[in-house]
Enzyme design. Structure first.
Site, PDB file in Angstrom:
ATOM      1  N   CYS A  11      53.375  52.798  31.909  1.00 10.94           N
ATOM      2  CA  CYS A  11      52.816  51.481  32.257  1.00 10.94           C
ATOM      3  C   CYS A  11      51.627  51.200  31.358  1.00 10.94           C
ATOM      4  CB  CYS A  11      52.396  51.456  33.728  1.00 10.94           C
ATOM      5  SG  CYS A  11      51.683  49.866  34.250  1.00 10.94           S
ATOM      6  N   CYS A  14      47.217  47.940  32.429  1.00 13.13           N
ATOM      7  CA  CYS A  14      45.755  48.064  32.325  1.00 13.13           C
ATOM      8  C   CYS A  14      45.404  48.495  30.904  1.00 13.13           C
ATOM      9  CB  CYS A  14      45.227  49.065  33.346  1.00 13.13           C
ATOM     10  SG  CYS A  14      45.447  48.554  35.062  1.00 13.13           S
ATOM     11  N   CYS A  87      50.403  53.479  41.787  1.00 15.29           N
ATOM     12  CA  CYS A  87      49.414  52.751  40.979  1.00 15.29           C
ATOM     13  C   CYS A  87      48.035  52.861  41.619  1.00 15.29           C
ATOM     14  CB  CYS A  87      49.818  51.287  40.861  1.00 15.29           C
ATOM     15  SG  CYS A  87      48.550  50.243  40.089  1.00 15.29           S
ATOM     16  N   GLN A 212      42.998  35.206  46.057  1.00 13.49           N
ATOM     17  CA  GLN A 212      42.508  36.157  45.067  1.00 13.49           C
ATOM     18  C   GLN A 212      42.948  37.581  45.408  1.00 13.49           C
ATOM     19  OE1 GLN A 212      41.189  35.403  42.306  1.00 13.49           O
ATOM     20  NE2 GLN A 212      39.963  33.549  42.448  1.00 13.49           N
ATOM     21  N   PHE A 241      41.504  21.556  43.440  1.00 12.59           N
ATOM     22  CA  PHE A 241      42.296  22.786  43.272  1.00 12.59           C
ATOM     23  C   PHE A 241      41.776  23.830  44.270  1.00 12.59           C
ATOM     24  CE2 PHE A 241      41.560  20.713  39.159  1.00 12.59           C
ATOM     25  CZ  PHE A 241      42.839  20.436  38.728  1.00 12.59           C
ATOM     26  N   ASN A 307      38.402  24.480  40.583  1.00 12.77           N
ATOM     27  CA  ASN A 307      38.872  25.865  40.445  1.00 12.77           C
ATOM     28  C   ASN A 307      40.334  25.820  40.005  1.00 12.77           C
ATOM     29  OD1 ASN A 307      39.057  28.686  40.664  1.00 12.77           O
ATOM     30  ND2 ASN A 307      39.679  28.570  42.805  1.00 12.77           N
ATOM     31  N   CYS A 334      39.488  31.136  35.749  1.00 15.52           N
ATOM     32  CA  CYS A 334      40.073  32.440  35.433  1.00 15.52           C
ATOM     33  C   CYS A 334      40.474  32.496  33.964  1.00 15.52           C
ATOM     34  CB  CYS A 334      41.281  32.724  36.330  1.00 15.52           C
ATOM     35  SG  CYS A 334      42.610  31.512  36.161  1.00 15.52           S
TER      36      CYS A 334
END
Length: 375
Positions: A11, A14, A87, A212, A241, A307, A334
């Site tokens: 994986c 990250c 994970c 979130q 939003f 947002n 974001c």
């Protein structure tokens, strides 16, 4: 953070895992400074970070393998499956859920969907946990309703094994595409929303409402917005939003008039439920397109909080905000790149305050909160 999946080369989600958290924060801060270059910033606030592992409240698992031996995780581009149950981003509370679900899939006869053959029923498992009371929401993403009767019949066993499962649904996603969910949501429990609470503010999570994935940092993001708004002369506010209402519910006071706009009806249902619990009668949440709502209004609020998704608010809404000229704009993003583009379309505003929130450790992504004041 140590990760056996990364070390084994199985994986690479990250991508920054080999860097320390401080190195990651420095790189993200430098990126934000670069994106806002040429835009004077009055105050750079210290970045906010949270735990580096076990912080995610949601797992999105592709289901592969066989009905007798299902595998939860992801598929590489060549179709090779990877088991992600271990994970380290997931809390320890997820492990017993994954363990119970594997024999349950055989009990319910939910054959995993085979992408190459376009056969099978169970495509994804979506698991969300509340930090408030440990309750969980589980969604079975199915190709069709063919196995619904079997799923319902087997559920009592699963609920006996996992009493923390408060909300269980079947989502129907019939198309042969890598789409996480379809439009049809079938509730298999009486309870339809998961209770959450940030900073003593009740929040609700429904199956098709965005929430979130890092609650520790998200709660600090909402608290920061509340602190900033509390320092401003605001009696009338828009929350565009707005999702489940996290920002607006934190910022509102009994005297404040607040309108929250979000295109997803499920999210608006959550926001309305929270406002009713808080007894805030001057909060109004509507399921509408944020840009269409704003550009149709003739009044100007004191503050507009936005947002948006990663694409930003876009030039039409920027142009309208510049024309309408509210005294303050708070931009939560974001994607700092699109935020910087949008701010450059607001020439009559100065950046009073910026703060970075490391919502996504071990990746290049981050959240940023920016306060703009009219010149």
């Amino acid at each position: 953070m140590q990760c056996a999946l990364y070390d084994a080369g199985r994986c690479r989600s990250c991508q920054w895992i080999t860097q320390s958290v401080n190195e990651q924060l420095s790189a993200k801060t430098a990126d934000l400074h670069r994106l806002l270059a040429g835009l004077p910033v009055e105050q750079w606030c210290a970045p906010i970070s949270g735990p580096e592992q076990h912080f995610r409240n949601k797992a999105k698992m592709v289901v592969s393998g066989s009905v007798e031996k299902p595998l939860f995780g992801m598929l590489h581009r060549d179709g090779t499956p990877v088991d992600l149950c271990a994970c380290p981003l997931y809390p320890a509370s997820f492990a017993p859920v994954f363990s119970a679900l594997k024999p349950f899939i055989a009990r319910a006869g939910l054959t995993p969907y085979n992408v190459a053959r376009k056969r099978g029923e169970l495509k994804y498992l979506l698991l969300t946990e509340s930090q408030f009371d440990g309750g969980m929401m589980l969604r079975f993403v199915l190709r069709s309703e063919t196995k619904l009767t079997q799923l319902r019949a087997a559920l009592p066993w699963l609920r006996a094994q996992l009493p923390q499962l408060r909300v269980i649904t079947a989502n129907i996603q019939p198309v042969h595409m890598a789409i996480m969910e379809g439009e049809t949501e079938i509730y298999l429990t009486d309870q339809q929303a998961l209770a959450e609470r940030f900073n003593d503010v009740p929040l609700w999570i429904r199956p098709q409402s965005f929430f979130q994935t890092n609650p520790t940092v998200a709660s600090r993001l909402y608290a920061t917005a509340r602190d900033w708004v509390g320092q401003l002369p605001v009696r009338h506010m828009w929350d565009l939003f707005c999702g489940v209402g996290g920002f607006g519910l934190h910022c509102a006071t009994p005297q404040m008039q607040l309108t929250g706009i979000e295109i997803a009806p499920e999210a608006i249902a959550c926001a309305k439920q929270s406002a009713a619990e808080l007894g805030l009668t001057r909060l109004h949440f509507q399921a509408l397109d944020s840009t269409q709502f704003a550009t149709a209004q003739g009044e100007t609020p004191d503050l507009v909080l936005v947002n948006p998704p990663r694409r930003g608010i876009g030039k039409p809404l920027c142009d309208y905000l510049a024309q309408m000229a509210p005294r303050f704009i708070i931009y939560s993003s974001c994607n700092a790149q699109t935020m910087a583009q949008d701010i450059r379309h607001l020439p009559n505003y100065r950046i009073q305050r910026v703060q970075l929130f490391d919502m996504f450790p071990h990746t290049a992504h981050y959240e940023v909160l920016t306060l703009l004041c009219r010149l």
